[in-house]
Design a protein around this motif. Sequence first.
Motif, PDB file in Angstrom:
ATOM      1  N   THR A 126       0.822  -1.200   0.000  1.00 12.55           N
ATOM      2  CA  THR A 126       0.000   0.000   0.000  1.00 12.55           C
ATOM      3  C   THR A 126       0.860   1.257   0.000  1.00 12.55           C
ATOM      4  O   THR A 126       0.387   2.336  -0.304  1.00 12.55           O
ATOM      5  CB  THR A 126      -0.914   0.036   1.235  1.00 12.55           C
ATOM      6  N   TYR A 127       2.121   1.105   0.366  1.00  7.95           N
ATOM      7  CA  TYR A 127       2.970   2.282   0.468  1.00  7.95           C
ATOM      8  C   TYR A 127       4.412   1.817   0.430  1.00  7.95           C
ATOM      9  O   TYR A 127       4.758   0.765   0.942  1.00  7.95           O
ATOM     10  CB  TYR A 127       2.693   3.021   1.778  1.00  7.95           C
ATOM     11  N   ASP A 504      -5.246   1.064   0.132  1.00 10.19           N
ATOM     12  CA  ASP A 504      -4.573   2.189  -0.527  1.00 10.19           C
ATOM     13  C   ASP A 504      -5.592   3.187  -1.067  1.00 10.19           C
ATOM     14  O   ASP A 504      -5.802   3.312  -2.267  1.00 10.19           O
ATOM     15  CB  ASP A 504      -3.689   1.650  -1.658  1.00 10.19           C
ATOM     16  N   ARG A 631       0.173  10.877   0.818  1.00  5.91           N
ATOM     17  CA  ARG A 631      -0.763  10.380   1.821  1.00  5.91           C
ATOM     18  C   ARG A 631      -0.534  11.091   3.148  1.00  5.91           C
ATOM     19  O   ARG A 631       0.559  11.627   3.393  1.00  5.91           O
ATOM     20  CB  ARG A 631      -0.666   8.865   1.978  1.00  5.91           C
TER      21      ARG A 631
END
Length: 633
Positions: A126-127, A504, A631
């Motif tokens: 997700t990151y 995400d 984010r």
Amino acid sequence: MSDFIQHECGIALLKLKKPLHYYLEKYGTSFWAVNKMYLLMEKQHNRGQDGAGLANIKFDMAPGTRYISRHRSVDQKPIQDLFDYVNKRFKDLEIDAPEKLKDTEWLKQNVAFTGELFLGHLRYGTYGKNSVENCHPFLRQNNWMTKNLVVAGNFNMTNVDELFGLLVEIGQHPKEKSDTVTILEKIGHYLDEENELLFAKYKALGYSYQEISGLIAKNINIQNILKNSAVDWDGGYAMAGLIGHGDAFVLRDPSGIRPAFFYEDEDIVVVASERPVIQTAFNLKWEDIQEINPGHALIIPKVGDTEQVLVKEPLKKTPCSFERIYFSRGTDKDIYQERLELGRSVTPKVLEAIDYDLRNTVFSFIPNTAETAFYGMLKATEDYLDTVKVKKIKALGDSATNEQIKEILGIRTRLEKIMVKDAKLRTFITQDDARDDMVAHVYDITYDSIKRNEDNIVVLDDSIVRGTTLKQSVLRILDRLDPKSIVIVSSAPQIRYPDCYGIDMAKMGDFIAFQAAISLLHKNGKSQLIQEVYQKCKAQLELPKEQMINCVKEIYEPFTADEISDEISVLLKHEDVKADVKIIYQTIEGLHNACPNNNGDWYFSGNYPTPGGVKVVNKAYVNYVDGVNERAY
């Protein structure tokens, strides 16, 4: 979900409670545990396709002998690549010394991944970068057996900066600022402390150093280690850990956001992220599987009874509803019924949108994960048609002929496989650059499946997040069939707020529902609200996160959900599309009715289960107005 979203992760843990030769005698293979781990991970491949990892601990190995094995892969087919690596030595033995494949003691002493305790992980990134170094399980090594730690999990923490700072305060120098490394080091710190306290205790009692090692292994208090480690954690998590001497644990967050299930009998303890995975791998009934309670850890000692213990006081239980809508396998008993109800509950809005003209409407779905909800929609339309048929037959009176009645009974919901996803193209659209050009070709169409300029097309999707694929691909492709109208139905409500617990969906500007609300503010002369909310969010960020409120809700308050859906319809209709376009969303009430025990809905409602989530949404809005494309956690 037609939009591509990185999400979730999967864990699988297996402990053998008997000596290895027991499984050889009972199941006819020395590799029963490895095979089961493969099944547990392959049956969860939906939870992670960026990488996979496997760790194994051997019990009671002599000093100087390797007892921890780990391998990770970011191959295009990571699970297959991982187990090709694990099985290679076994295949070589089959050629060179096949008799050793039945010698479990020799295998344990000489070949990796032949121990009693396994931990597997599947990763969606997700990151951060997708490299082997980012793959779980993570390993913290030490010459003291009871200080070795293996950790893997399905989690996102909202307060990584804060947790990183705490590690620095206690004198550590973490190698990077990520939630995985931070969690590993936090548990590792308190594991070290527990070792040192026990060492001092038994040394004072006069035990030898060798005796002390064994006493630490028998008396280490995992519950206290986890309590101390988790006190400052804010996020959604289901994390598993192995300690070098053979104890294991699985810890679930206090809100129950991330799922974890387990099964135990006289032979094994097994944990996985999804219930049907355990059912399939071990041929069990659904009622055999238990859920790990929120805020609790399942402690799996090397010797002794498995138990659930309290680690953090449970909060209101809010399991992630996206698990039910999309992520988890639909073969779970409850999830299957919930998805049927999601399709059924949104149907009245669909019938209204097509003016109840089922004779001239074709129903379909995308992607394949929407199939169960689609069946629910079909059941609901058939129920509606039954009432229509009864009225029509009654209206015929006593003079009705068999042909007339058969004609009425023959009215059916029309369904077709209108669109088919070309899976080969998925690889090319995971990056934003040049996405629009490729996304228009992700689907193939079934030509001549509708009557031109007469039929409506209704297509059910799991959810509509960004709407990029709809606008650039799906609607334009459907329009090639020359329908009168196109109705896109989301079995999930409007996604209005970022997620920070493992999915995400982190940037406000990405959400088509948010874009629609901003557009409506401008159209209705309420643009000043954008800056007003911005100032409120900035003020909130000055407060302790426990005192913050979600100010972004004010952006949506001037409009009904239907008004926002109508604006989404306008925004997603490409200039090339000739047909009328209507976007319909599930209601939050419909979601709660369909999934009554999984009501984590913060991305729909803005009601975050932890203070860190409220901080994230305010920060995400500030980032949006400031034009910061990152984010918020």
